[in-house]
Design a protein around this motif. Structure first.
Motif, PDB file in Angstrom:
ATOM      1  N   ALA A 126       0.833  -1.204   0.000  1.00 23.06           N
ATOM      2  CA  ALA A 126       0.000   0.000   0.000  1.00 23.06           C
ATOM      3  C   ALA A 126       0.869   1.257   0.000  1.00 23.06           C
ATOM      4  O   ALA A 126       0.573   2.229  -0.705  1.00 23.06           O
ATOM      5  CB  ALA A 126      -0.937  -0.006   1.205  1.00 23.06           C
ATOM      6  N   ALA A 127       1.937   1.227   0.775  1.00 24.09           N
ATOM      7  CA  ALA A 127       2.846   2.375   0.818  1.00 24.09           C
ATOM      8  C   ALA A 127       3.475   2.635  -0.550  1.00 24.09           C
ATOM      9  O   ALA A 127       3.619   3.787  -0.974  1.00 24.09           O
ATOM     10  CB  ALA A 127       3.922   2.149   1.871  1.00 24.09           C
ATOM     11  N   ARG A 128       3.841   1.560  -1.252  1.00 25.25           N
ATOM     12  CA  ARG A 128       4.422   1.728  -2.590  1.00 25.25           C
ATOM     13  C   ARG A 128       3.368   2.139  -3.606  1.00 25.25           C
ATOM     14  O   ARG A 128       3.602   3.026  -4.431  1.00 25.25           O
ATOM     15  CB  ARG A 128       5.088   0.424  -3.042  1.00 25.25           C
ATOM     16  CG  ARG A 128       6.426   0.153  -2.385  1.00 25.25           C
ATOM     17  CD  ARG A 128       7.212  -0.886  -3.164  1.00 25.25           C
ATOM     18  NE  ARG A 128       6.435  -2.101  -3.372  1.00 25.25           N
ATOM     19  CZ  ARG A 128       6.328  -3.100  -2.493  1.00 25.25           C
ATOM     20  NH1 ARG A 128       6.956  -3.004  -1.325  1.00 25.25           N
ATOM     21  NH2 ARG A 128       5.620  -4.173  -2.758  1.00 25.25           N
ATOM     22  N   ALA A 129       2.206   1.497  -3.568  1.00 25.88           N
ATOM     23  CA  ALA A 129       1.164   1.774  -4.556  1.00 25.88           C
ATOM     24  C   ALA A 129       0.715   3.225  -4.507  1.00 25.88           C
ATOM     25  O   ALA A 129       0.490   3.858  -5.540  1.00 25.88           O
ATOM     26  CB  ALA A 129      -0.026   0.845  -4.335  1.00 25.88           C
ATOM     27  N   ARG A 154       2.404   5.648  -2.740  1.00 27.73           N
ATOM     28  CA  ARG A 154       3.558   6.528  -2.591  1.00 27.73           C
ATOM     29  C   ARG A 154       3.518   7.358  -1.311  1.00 27.73           C
ATOM     30  O   ARG A 154       3.830   8.544  -1.298  1.00 27.73           O
ATOM     31  CB  ARG A 154       3.683   7.431  -3.822  1.00 27.73           C
ATOM     32  CG  ARG A 154       3.743   6.638  -5.126  1.00 27.73           C
ATOM     33  CD  ARG A 154       3.527   7.476  -6.355  1.00 27.73           C
ATOM     34  NE  ARG A 154       3.284   6.632  -7.525  1.00 27.73           N
ATOM     35  CZ  ARG A 154       2.866   7.090  -8.706  1.00 27.73           C
ATOM     36  NH1 ARG A 154       2.662   8.379  -8.883  1.00 27.73           N
ATOM     37  NH2 ARG A 154       2.653   6.248  -9.704  1.00 27.73           N
ATOM     38  N   ARG A 155       3.102   6.700  -0.240  1.00 28.37           N
ATOM     39  CA  ARG A 155       3.106   7.332   1.082  1.00 28.37           C
ATOM     40  C   ARG A 155       2.987   6.264   2.152  1.00 28.37           C
ATOM     41  O   ARG A 155       2.568   5.144   1.874  1.00 28.37           O
ATOM     42  CB  ARG A 155       1.951   8.318   1.215  1.00 28.37           C
ATOM     43  CG  ARG A 155       0.566   7.700   1.071  1.00 28.37           C
ATOM     44  CD  ARG A 155      -0.481   8.444   1.889  1.00 28.37           C
ATOM     45  NE  ARG A 155      -0.287   8.244   3.312  1.00 28.37           N
ATOM     46  CZ  ARG A 155      -0.931   8.957   4.238  1.00 28.37           C
ATOM     47  NH1 ARG A 155      -1.757   9.911   3.871  1.00 28.37           N
ATOM     48  NH2 ARG A 155      -0.755   8.713   5.521  1.00 28.37           N
ATOM     49  N   SER A 156       3.391   6.608   3.358  1.00 29.47           N
ATOM     50  CA  SER A 156       3.282   5.665   4.466  1.00 29.47           C
ATOM     51  C   SER A 156       2.018   5.941   5.257  1.00 29.47           C
ATOM     52  O   SER A 156       1.431   7.023   5.187  1.00 29.47           O
ATOM     53  CB  SER A 156       4.499   5.780   5.379  1.00 29.47           C
ATOM     54  OG  SER A 156       4.567   7.083   5.933  1.00 29.47           O
ATOM     55  N   PHE A 157       1.593   4.935   5.991  1.00 27.94           N
ATOM     56  CA  PHE A 157       0.438   5.049   6.884  1.00 27.94           C
ATOM     57  C   PHE A 157       0.962   4.735   8.281  1.00 27.94           C
ATOM     58  O   PHE A 157       1.161   3.583   8.640  1.00 27.94           O
ATOM     59  CB  PHE A 157      -0.663   4.081   6.474  1.00 27.94           C
ATOM     60  CG  PHE A 157      -1.226   4.374   5.104  1.00 27.94           C
ATOM     61  CD1 PHE A 157      -2.329   5.192   4.956  1.00 27.94           C
ATOM     62  CD2 PHE A 157      -0.637   3.846   3.968  1.00 27.94           C
ATOM     63  CE1 PHE A 157      -2.849   5.478   3.704  1.00 27.94           C
ATOM     64  CE2 PHE A 157      -1.147   4.117   2.713  1.00 27.94           C
ATOM     65  CZ  PHE A 157      -2.256   4.938   2.576  1.00 27.94           C
ATOM     66  N   ALA A 158       1.210   5.791   9.062  1.00 22.62           N
ATOM     67  CA  ALA A 158       2.047   5.652  10.237  1.00 22.62           C
ATOM     68  C   ALA A 158       1.307   5.435  11.544  1.00 22.62           C
ATOM     69  O   ALA A 158       1.920   5.090  12.541  1.00 22.62           O
ATOM     70  CB  ALA A 158       2.938   6.885  10.371  1.00 22.62           C
ATOM     71  N   ALA A 159       0.006   5.668  11.590  1.00 22.10           N
ATOM     72  CA  ALA A 159      -0.671   5.621  12.889  1.00 22.10           C
ATOM     73  C   ALA A 159      -0.735   4.200  13.425  1.00 22.10           C
ATOM     74  O   ALA A 159      -1.089   3.275  12.709  1.00 22.10           O
ATOM     75  CB  ALA A 159      -2.085   6.185  12.779  1.00 22.10           C
ATOM     76  N   PRO A 160      -0.396   3.981  14.682  1.00 19.38           N
ATOM     77  CA  PRO A 160      -0.508   2.649  15.276  1.00 19.38           C
ATOM     78  C   PRO A 160      -1.961   2.301  15.551  1.00 19.38           C
ATOM     79  O   PRO A 160      -2.813   3.178  15.700  1.00 19.38           O
ATOM     80  CB  PRO A 160       0.269   2.780  16.589  1.00 19.38           C
ATOM     81  CG  PRO A 160       0.094   4.212  16.954  1.00 19.38           C
ATOM     82  CD  PRO A 160       0.094   4.970  15.654  1.00 19.38           C
ATOM     83  N   SER A 161      -2.245   0.987  15.625  1.00 22.77           N
ATOM     84  CA  SER A 161      -3.587   0.588  16.016  1.00 22.77           C
ATOM     85  C   SER A 161      -3.777   0.907  17.493  1.00 22.77           C
ATOM     86  O   SER A 161      -2.838   1.008  18.260  1.00 22.77           O
ATOM     87  CB  SER A 161      -3.776  -0.921  15.787  1.00 22.77           C
ATOM     88  OG  SER A 161      -2.830  -1.647  16.524  1.00 22.77           O
ATOM     89  N   ARG A 162      -5.037   1.044  17.901  1.00 24.35           N
ATOM     90  CA  ARG A 162      -5.319   1.450  19.278  1.00 24.35           C
ATOM     91  C   ARG A 162      -5.282   0.312  20.272  1.00 24.35           C
ATOM     92  O   ARG A 162      -5.068   0.508  21.436  1.00 24.35           O
ATOM     93  CB  ARG A 162      -6.695   2.123  19.327  1.00 24.35           C
ATOM     94  CG  ARG A 162      -6.725   3.449  18.577  1.00 24.35           C
ATOM     95  CD  ARG A 162      -8.051   4.143  18.771  1.00 24.35           C
ATOM     96  NE  ARG A 162      -8.054   5.418  18.081  1.00 24.35           N
ATOM     97  CZ  ARG A 162      -9.088   6.237  18.069  1.00 24.35           C
ATOM     98  NH1 ARG A 162     -10.202   5.899  18.698  1.00 24.35           N
ATOM     99  NH2 ARG A 162      -9.043   7.382  17.411  1.00 24.35           N
ATOM    100  N   ALA A 163      -5.535  -0.875  19.756  1.00 28.40           N
ATOM    101  CA  ALA A 163      -5.532  -2.033  20.665  1.00 28.40           C
ATOM    102  C   ALA A 163      -5.201  -3.260  19.859  1.00 28.40           C
ATOM    103  O   ALA A 163      -5.742  -3.472  18.792  1.00 28.40           O
ATOM    104  CB  ALA A 163      -6.895  -2.207  21.336  1.00 28.40           C
ATOM    105  N   GLY A 164      -4.303  -4.062  20.392  1.00 28.51           N
ATOM    106  CA  GLY A 164      -3.980  -5.317  19.739  1.00 28.51           C
ATOM    107  C   GLY A 164      -3.354  -5.089  18.390  1.00 28.51           C
ATOM    108  O   GLY A 164      -2.654  -4.141  18.140  1.00 28.51           O
ATOM    109  N   GLY A 165      -3.668  -5.949  17.440  1.00 29.76           N
ATOM    110  CA  GLY A 165      -3.135  -5.834  16.086  1.00 29.76           C
ATOM    111  C   GLY A 165      -3.766  -6.885  15.234  1.00 29.76           C
ATOM    112  O   GLY A 165      -4.489  -7.743  15.711  1.00 29.76           O
ATOM    113  N   ALA A 166      -3.474  -6.856  13.962  1.00 30.07           N
ATOM    114  CA  ALA A 166      -4.056  -7.822  13.046  1.00 30.07           C
ATOM    115  C   ALA A 166      -3.680  -9.229  13.475  1.00 30.07           C
ATOM    116  O   ALA A 166      -2.524  -9.562  13.634  1.00 30.07           O
ATOM    117  CB  ALA A 166      -3.564  -7.549  11.631  1.00 30.07           C
ATOM    118  N   GLY A 167      -4.689 -10.027  13.665  1.00 26.72           N
ATOM    119  CA  GLY A 167      -4.450 -11.413  14.016  1.00 26.72           C
ATOM    120  C   GLY A 167      -4.137 -11.641  15.472  1.00 26.72           C
ATOM    121  O   GLY A 167      -3.811 -12.745  15.874  1.00 26.72           O
ATOM    122  N   SER A 168      -4.184 -10.586  16.306  1.00 31.00           N
ATOM    123  CA  SER A 168      -3.839 -10.767  17.712  1.00 31.00           C
ATOM    124  C   SER A 168      -4.962 -11.417  18.478  1.00 31.00           C
ATOM    125  O   SER A 168      -6.077 -11.484  18.016  1.00 31.00           O
ATOM    126  CB  SER A 168      -3.519  -9.407  18.328  1.00 31.00           C
ATOM    127  OG  SER A 168      -4.634  -8.557  18.308  1.00 31.00           O
TER     128      SER A 168
END
Length: 272
Positions: free
Chosen positions: A253-256, A258-272
């Protein structure tokens, strides 16, 4: 654990009365760190809203603005000029969604084709990628992309629903393949095949919210938090852990775009 990026969601007030604020919060709690908010509709109000939302949350929301093929008849000198101005905003990472839809034919096909070609030209002018909507129009979509030099800007085949031949030609033009809740549908065999086969560095995940809620949430209004189900299915089809899918699709997504998405998730994470 790397968080996910929902590379295509519609959050305008017509779908989310609070302009998507609560949906974004729920998604962040579920492990979604980035959002590409797509602004299309009968007029340019959704495009303006997407830009405003991205400006307000620049660390993790980006906008895409375009004319959906359903609304191709709305493209005139005034709307093109405003869309051209919006597309130059720093918060806008893509022109789209644009393309062809021969399933509903809400706009005449010749009008769709002309609008599609013109908007690819806009993307080339502003040097931003394009987000493609194509439904029952595979041949003409590929022909116009090739004729209009879409490989110069690249982009995303949104809500991928075609076959491996289409995917190969899109990949050859530098496009990414974005998988939606359709990937979780039992009958979507050709989409399953492409998802398992596609290069890891060219795959993305999305919700297309409020549409196409994934299994096990079919029938509900979709929202960005549900992208986790599509990512899980993609991991199953590719026989890898979801952490690998999260890492790969976020980097893609960052390459497609041409920018980063920097905000952390608020709780847990994908697959947690």
């Amino acid at each position: 654990m790397t968080s996910l990026v929902d590379t295509h969601c519609h959050l305008d007030p017509g779908y989310f009365p609070d302009s998507g604020q609560a949906a974004i919060a729920r998604a962040q709690a579920a492990g979604v760190a980035g959002f590409v908010v797509v602004g299309v509709g009968a007029d340019l109000a959704p495009a303006r809203h997407a830009v405003e939302l991205a400006r307000a949350r620049p660390a993790y929301v980006a906008a895409a603005v375009g004319i959906h093929p359903h609304d191709a008849t709305s493209l005139n000198a005034a709307s093109f000029d405003e869309l051209s101005s919006l597309s130059r905003d720093p918060s806008v990472v893509a022109v789209g969604e644009i393309g062809l839809d021969y399933h509903y034919d809400h706009s005449p096909r010749e009008v769709q084709r002309a609008a599609f070609a013109r908007l690819i030209g806009l993307a080339r002018e502003v040097q931003k990628p394009i987000v493609i909507h194509t439904r029952e129009a595979a041949h003409d979509t590929l022909a116009i992309l090739e004729a209009e030099g879409a490989r110069d800007v690249g982009g995303v085949i949104h809500c991928f629903s075609e076959d491996r031949n289409f995917a190969a030609r899109a990949l050859d033009m530098g496009f990414y393949l974005s998988f939606s809740g359709i990937l979780t549908f039992k009958g979507a065999k050709s989409v399953h095949d492409v998802a398992a086969w596609a290069p890891e560095d060219r795959i993305l995940v999305e919700t297309d919210s409020p549409y196409l809620a994934p299994v096990p949430l079919r029938g509900k209004s979709c929202e960005p938090a549900y992208v986790i189900h599509t990512a899980q299915r993609l991991a199953e089809l590719r026989n890898v852990h979801i952490a690998r899918i999260a890492e790969a699709t976020s980097a893609n997504a960052a390459r497609a775009f041409r920018r980063s998405f920097a905000a952390p998730s608020r709780a847990g994470g994908a697959g947690s």
